[in-house]
Design a protein around this motif. Structure first.
Motif, PDB file in Angstrom:
ATOM      1  N   GLN A   4       0.799  -1.209   0.000  1.00  0.00           N
ATOM      2  CA  GLN A   4       0.000   0.000   0.000  1.00  0.00           C
ATOM      3  C   GLN A   4       0.839   1.268   0.000  1.00  0.00           C
ATOM      4  OE1 GLN A   4      -2.601  -0.258   3.356  1.00  0.00           O
ATOM      5  NE2 GLN A   4      -4.033  -1.570   2.302  1.00  0.00           N
ATOM      6  N   ASP A  92      -5.408  -1.543  -3.278  1.00  0.00           N
ATOM      7  CA  ASP A  92      -5.227  -2.105  -1.941  1.00  0.00           C
ATOM      8  C   ASP A  92      -5.732  -1.156  -0.863  1.00  0.00           C
ATOM      9  OD1 ASP A  92      -4.097  -4.389  -3.035  1.00  0.00           O
ATOM     10  OD2 ASP A  92      -2.027  -3.810  -2.545  1.00  0.00           O
ATOM     11  N   ASN A  95      -9.327  -1.275  -0.850  1.00  0.00           N
ATOM     12  CA  ASN A  95      -9.788  -2.652  -0.630  1.00  0.00           C
ATOM     13  C   ASN A  95     -10.720  -3.108  -1.763  1.00  0.00           C
ATOM     14  OD1 ASN A  95      -9.702  -5.059   0.777  1.00  0.00           O
ATOM     15  ND2 ASN A  95     -11.498  -4.559   2.012  1.00  0.00           N
ATOM     16  N   VAL A  96     -10.301  -2.809  -2.991  1.00  0.00           N
ATOM     17  CA  VAL A  96     -11.031  -3.230  -4.182  1.00  0.00           C
ATOM     18  C   VAL A  96     -10.041  -3.914  -5.127  1.00  0.00           C
ATOM     19  CG1 VAL A  96     -12.733  -1.351  -4.006  1.00  0.00           C
ATOM     20  CG2 VAL A  96     -10.687  -1.038  -5.421  1.00  0.00           C
ATOM     21  N   SER A  97     -10.560  -4.557  -6.148  1.00  0.00           N
ATOM     22  CA  SER A  97      -9.674  -5.194  -7.129  1.00  0.00           C
ATOM     23  C   SER A  97      -9.031  -4.128  -8.013  1.00  0.00           C
ATOM     24  CB  SER A  97     -10.454  -6.176  -7.994  1.00  0.00           C
ATOM     25  OG  SER A  97     -11.352  -5.476  -8.838  1.00  0.00           O
ATOM     26  N   LYS A 130     -12.185   8.347  -1.590  1.00  0.00           N
ATOM     27  CA  LYS A 130     -12.562   7.449  -0.492  1.00  0.00           C
ATOM     28  C   LYS A 130     -13.482   8.159   0.491  1.00  0.00           C
ATOM     29  CE  LYS A 130     -10.513   4.393   3.013  1.00  0.00           C
ATOM     30  NZ  LYS A 130     -11.724   4.361   3.745  1.00  0.00           N
TER      31      LYS A 130
END
Length: 155
Positions: A4, A92, A95-97, A130
């Motif tokens: 990250q 990352d 927290n998604v692909s 975000k």
């Protein structure tokens, strides 16, 4: 997660002794209330010959936050907001692909730039997205909760 953060930034993962010392230090520093724009004098060293420095209150608050995270056993790093991330690092953090993140970039929901054939995302742009996404998600949850209350569903 190590992926990250850009590789040139150090990540510190506290061991048990570090976490306990951070917990004690964090509690002591929490009692210090500084008005914005002021500085705080810190003494480096264990004796009277130690060097004394003055740091801005904002840096002191950041240090308090760092100690709080370490006291909970969390790995920490300091990354400037203008740092550029790879698409995998950005995915990352959210927290998604990575393909989903690329779709967000293609749709213009998150600004990015090309470096050669690779996309780069600024951390501050990612955090703005975000924050907006978290707020929208919370608004939907609040509405669902209010609807459940209105319908007597017991939530």
């Amino acid at each position: 997660m190590a992926s990250q953060i850009p590789s040139h930034f150090e990540m510190v993962t506290p061991n048990q002794a570090d976490a306990e010392l951070a917990r004690e230090s964090s509690r002591s520093l929490a009692a210090c209330k500084l008005p914005p724009g002021t500085g705080i004098r810190l003494r480096l060293g264990d004796d009277d010959d130690g060097e004394s420095i003055v740091v801005p209150a904002s840096a002191f608050r950041l240090f308090q936050n760092l100690l709080t995270e370490m006291s909970q056993g969390n790995a920490v790093t300091l990354v400037p907001t203008q740092a550029e991330l790879t698409t995998q690092q950005a995915a990352d953090i959210l927290n998604v692909s990575r393909p989903y993140l690329v779709k967000l970039l293609d749709e213009g929901k998150i600004p990015s730039r090309l470096v050669g054939q690779y996309r780069r995302v600024r951390l501050d742009d990612l955090m703005v997205y975000k924050s907006r996404d978290d707020k929208a998600r919370n608004d939907v949850l609040d509405q669902l909760s209010a609807d459940a209350q209105d319908q007597g569903m017991g939530y």
